[in-house]
Write an enzyme that holds these catalytic residues in place. Structure first.
Site, PDB file in Angstrom:
ATOM      1  N   ALA A  50     -76.816 -33.184 -31.030  1.00 27.60           N
ATOM      2  CA  ALA A  50     -77.468 -31.962 -31.506  1.00 27.60           C
ATOM      3  C   ALA A  50     -76.503 -30.778 -31.572  1.00 27.60           C
ATOM      4  O   ALA A  50     -76.878 -29.713 -32.048  1.00 27.60           O
ATOM      5  CB  ALA A  50     -78.638 -31.603 -30.603  1.00 27.60           C
ATOM      6  N   SER A  51     -75.283 -30.949 -31.094  1.00 30.01           N
ATOM      7  CA  SER A  51     -74.359 -29.829 -30.935  1.00 30.01           C
ATOM      8  C   SER A  51     -73.423 -29.675 -32.131  1.00 30.01           C
ATOM      9  O   SER A  51     -72.547 -30.513 -32.358  1.00 30.01           O
ATOM     10  CB  SER A  51     -73.533 -30.048 -29.658  1.00 30.01           C
ATOM     11  OG  SER A  51     -72.379 -29.233 -29.655  1.00 30.01           O
TER      12      SER A  51
END
EC number: 5.99.1.4
Lengths: 200, 200
Positions: free
Chosen positions: A12-13
């Site tokens: 998700a980063s």
């Protein structure tokens, strides 16, 4: 042979994505290899009491602006995904399914997943999507879907995330080289310098 | 004349201290000046739901290690203060007491306060200590102590902190140049590049 660099990241980063595009070349220029460890920051935030950056007031808006700026600066293909922050469980499990037996394929899959999410803006949360992306690398879809529910694979992701916490990892990307920790895409210059000089 | 750079920092922030040692030279090399804004991150964390870095598990330990590493790298004098994270209310007020009428003296006092805290390890929380440090620059101790309780000075610090939130500031150091925000000591290279190129 010098120890590999441990590279921790959450799917998700976006900063993990930008780091993934550079870390292997950076390491190779110092005769190092890189071990990729997808982890679940959500589990780590339970330890640290933090929230995803994107969900923090002010910081979320800064992040949204900042990642576009980094993409323009580095030339990285980038589309802010509607699905952000994505659930990286299936993507991470798929990578660990391959890590031990086929480490290079695991890394290739991780790159492909990150690309689908942050370059194409696709939602890589659903198991079906992860299997579809793995299939583009020649993996059998049914085998991938089965692996995502394999207790051993599930345990591996949990163990990697716990192991990361044990080493002090609290964000993404996070690098550890010879026990020296570096947090953040914006610390890759310092990591580079550390590798070049042997530390200070 | 190009617009000044706005530099936001909390006196409790070691990264703000490291930034304070460099920001004016960096700005000057691009024909810019710097407006210094001490702020209270504690008030901002109420908006963002965050905690001081030092009080976050894992991140606090990383920070403690990291600041020593930055000090060695940059040659900045550094002593980790026993009083960290310090209450920067009195120090910040003292700076705003001088900002409008004597901006250069305000900056000099801010430097002196930061030095006392992070180079000498002194607790700059107490009003008496702030007055004592201001006295080394020729300010009258009684006048400083009175200023720290002056409603106008108190309001100014509140207004500056609120104003920072209004501009999206959520950490220290934080720089805004021509409306472009940069968060963190480790983004000063990017800020430098932005100023050199006019942005991208």
């Amino acid at each position: 042979m010098a120890e590999p660099i441990d590279f921790y990241f959450d799917f998700a980063s976006p900063y993990g994505y930008f780091a993934s595009l550079r870390i292997d070349d950076l390491a190779a220029s110092h005769g190092r290899t890189v071990r990729w460890h997808p982890i679940l920051l959500g589990a780590i935030f339970k330890v640290t009491g933090m929230k995803p950056n994107l969900q923090q007031p002010l910081r979320g808006e800064y992040l949204t602006h900042d990642v576009g700026r980094i993409a323009r600066l580095t030339g990285a293909p980038f589309t802010f995904p509607d699905s952000a922050p994505v659930n990286g469980v299936a993507a991470s499990r798929a990578v660990y399914w391959l890590t031990d037996a086929h480490p290079e394929q695991a890394k290739l899959l991780a790159r492909r997943l990150y690309h689908a999410h942050f370059a194409e803006g696709r939602d890589i949360g659903p198991a079906e999507t992860v299997a579809e992306i793995a299939a583009t690398l020649g993996h059998d879809r049914a085998a991938v879907l089965a692996a995502l529910q394999d207790p051993e694979v599930k345990d591996r992701l949990r163990a990697e995330t716990d192991g990361a916490v044990g080493k002090g990892v609290f964000g993404s990307p996070f690098f550890i080289v010879d026990e020296e920790p570096f947090w953040g895409w914006d610390r890759m210059e310092m990591l580079d310098r550390w590798l070049a000089t042997g530390g200070w």
